[in-house]
Design a protein around this motif. Structure first.
Motif, PDB file in Angstrom:
ATOM      1  N   ALA A 144     -71.988 -69.041  40.672  1.00 21.77           N
ATOM      2  CA  ALA A 144     -73.095 -68.259  41.225  1.00 21.77           C
ATOM      3  C   ALA A 144     -72.613 -67.007  41.952  1.00 21.77           C
ATOM      4  CB  ALA A 144     -73.910 -69.125  42.179  1.00 21.77           C
ATOM      5  N   ASN A 151     -69.681 -74.531  42.923  1.00 16.76           N
ATOM      6  CA  ASN A 151     -70.502 -75.529  42.241  1.00 16.76           C
ATOM      7  C   ASN A 151     -69.685 -76.583  41.511  1.00 16.76           C
ATOM      8  OD1 ASN A 151     -70.081 -73.019  40.617  1.00 16.76           O
ATOM      9  ND2 ASN A 151     -70.819 -74.337  38.970  1.00 16.76           N
ATOM     10  N   ASP A 175     -73.689 -78.885  45.007  1.00 17.09           N
ATOM     11  CA  ASP A 175     -74.042 -77.732  45.855  1.00 17.09           C
ATOM     12  C   ASP A 175     -74.066 -78.078  47.339  1.00 17.09           C
ATOM     13  OD1 ASP A 175     -74.322 -76.003  43.649  1.00 17.09           O
ATOM     14  OD2 ASP A 175     -76.361 -76.705  43.307  1.00 17.09           O
TER      15      ASP A 175
END
Length: 371
Positions: A144, A151, A175
Motif C-alpha cells: 500500500a 501487509n 494489517d
C-alpha cells in the motif's frame, strides 16, 4: 552527521490472545511515579574506559536514508546487519530490505540479500539463530506504500552461516503490524517476534519457522513498542526446559520496562520499571549475561549497561551503572537518531550499530567496545 537507529524492543500493555499481559503502568497508573532513569544517576555518567571505537559506516549505500539496524552473530562467528534503506524517512515506494555480512568484526561488509521492487516497499524486521543452527530473517512488504503499514512478512532461511538465503514462508499481517521488535528462538521449535501496531502481540512459529501466526489483540492506544525476549540460554544450548522468559520493552511515556513469562511466552506478567528512563535499547544476550546499549534521542548520547537473567528475574532495576559510550551529532535529534543494536565480535569485544544523520541523509554507523 551521525544517526543511530536501532529497533528498540518495546512491549505494549494489553491482552495477548487468551493470556493476560497486565497494564504496564505503575501501581498508581502514573508515569511520574517511576524513576527518571539515567538522569537520576547524573547526566555526567562516567565515560566507559575506553570509549567506543568508531568504525566506517556501512557501504555501499543503497539509498540516502538508511535506518533501524539489527545485528546478529552467526554460529560461524560472522556478523550480519539488516536494515531498511529509503529515499527519505517517509518514502516507502522503492524502499529496500538490506542484509549484509562481515567476517572481520564490522570493518568491511559484503551484500548478501536485497529485497527491492519499485512498485512496493520492503523493510528489514528481525533475525535469529534457530534451534538447528540455521539463520531465520524476516522482511516486511508494504504494497500500500503507507509508512508503518506492512501487509505481509517474508521469512527467509540460511543454512550456510548467512551467506545465502532462501524463501521459507510468507505471512499475512492482518494489517495490525507497525513493526517487529526482535526474533528469538525460545525452545521446542518455537520462535517469537513481538510486534506493536493496532495493539500488541507476537508473530509466532511453533515448527522451526515452517508456518507462522499473528497472535495478539486489537486494542490500539498508548502501548510500549518492539519487545525483545531473553531466554537466558545461548542458541546452541538445550531449551527444552527453558520456559522462563524475560522481555525488555519501551513505553514512550514511562520508559524501559521488564516483564516475565513462566510458560514460554504464552502469558506475560505485569511489567515493572527498569529504572533506566525513556531510552532506545539494543541487546546482546550471551546466555545468562545481558549487555544493553541505551540511546538518548534528545541528546545523541549512547550508554552501555549490563545485568544477568537471574538478577533481573529478581529485580527489574538491577542493572550495572550506565557509562557513556559515545555521542552522536545532535543536529539529527530526535527523529534521525537512536535504535542501537549489539552483536558479539569475539570473547572480549562487542559491535554496536546505530543510525545517525539528518533526513534525508542518514547512515548505519558502527562502533566496537570491550564487553
Amino acid at each position: 552527521m551521525a544517526d543511530s537507529r536501532t529497533t528498540v524492543r518495546v512491549a505494549r500493555r494489553g491482552l495477548l490472545h487468551s493470556s493476560i499481559l497486565l497494564p504496564l503502568m505503575g501501581a498508581s497508573g502514573s508515569a511520574s511515579a517511576l524513576p527518571s532513569g539515567i538522569r537520576a544517576l547524573g547526566r555526567s555518567a562516567a565515560s566507559c574506559d575506553p570509549l567506543a571505537e568508531p568504525l566506517e559506516a556501512i557501504r555501499p549505500k543503497q539509498h540516502d536514508y538508511e535506518a533501524w539496524p539489527h545485528l546478529l552473530t552467526t554460529p560461524g562467528g560472522a556478523v550480519l546487519c539488516g536494515y531498511t534503506a529509503r529515499a527519505q524517512h517517509l518514502t516507502v515506494k522503492g524502499s529496500t530490505s538490506v542484509l549484509v555480512r562481515s567476517e572481520d568484526g564490522g570493518e568491511s561488509w559484503g551484500q548478501i540479500a536485497v529485497r527491492r521492487n519499485d512498485a512496493v516497499g520492503w523493510g528489514f524486521e528481525a533475525m535469529a539463530v534457530g534451534g538447528r543452527g540455521e539463520i531465520i530473517a524476516i522482511h516486511s512488504l508494504n504494497s500500500a506504500l503507507q509508512h508503518d503499514k506492512p501487509n505481509k512478512l517474508r521469512v527467509e532461511v540460511s543454512w550456510d552461516d548467512g551467506r545465502t538465503f532462501q524463501e521459507k514462508a510468507e505471512v499475512d499481517t492482518g494489517d495490525v503490524l507497525v513493526t517487529l521488535g526482535d526474533l528469538t528462538y525460545v525452545g521446542n521449535g518455537t520462535l517469537l517476534a513481538p510486534y506493536h501496531g493496532d495493539g500488541w502481540g507476537v508473530v509466532r512459529s511453533q515448527d522451526d519457522g515452517k508456518t507462522w501466526e499473528v497472535v495478539g489483540t486489537s486494542n490500539g492506544g498508548k502501548w510500549p513498542f518492539e519487545g525483545r525476549i531473553i531466554t537466558g540460554r545461548t542458541p546452541e544450548q538445550d531449551h527444552s526446559d527453558a520456559t522462563d522468559l524475560l522481555m525488555v520493552a519501551r513505553n514512550p511515556e514511562i520508559g524501559l520496562l521488564l516483564t516475565k513469562s513462566t510458560d514460554r511466552g504464552a502469558t506475560w506478567k505485569k511489567a515493572e520499571s527498569t529504572g533506566l528512563g525513556i531510552m532506545y535499547e539494543g541487546l546482546q544476550v550471551d546466555g545468562e549475561l545481558i549487555h544493553m546499549v541505551l540511546a538518548d534521542r534528545d541528546t545523541g548520547e549512547i550508554f552501555s549497561t549490563a545485568s544477568t537473567f537471574a538478577r533481573l528475574w529478581d529485580d527489574a532495576t538491577d542493572w550495572d551503572p550506565p557509562c557513556l559510550l559515545t555521542s552522536l551529532d545532535p543536529s539529527g535529534a530526535p527523529a534521525e537518531q537512536g535504535y542501537p543494536d549489539l552483536a558479539r565480535v569475539d570473547e572480549q569485544t562487542l559491535l554496536m550499530a546505530a543510525y545517525d544523520g539528518e533526513n534525508p541523509i542518514t547512515d548505519i554507523r558502527l562502533w566496537r567496545y570491550p564487553g
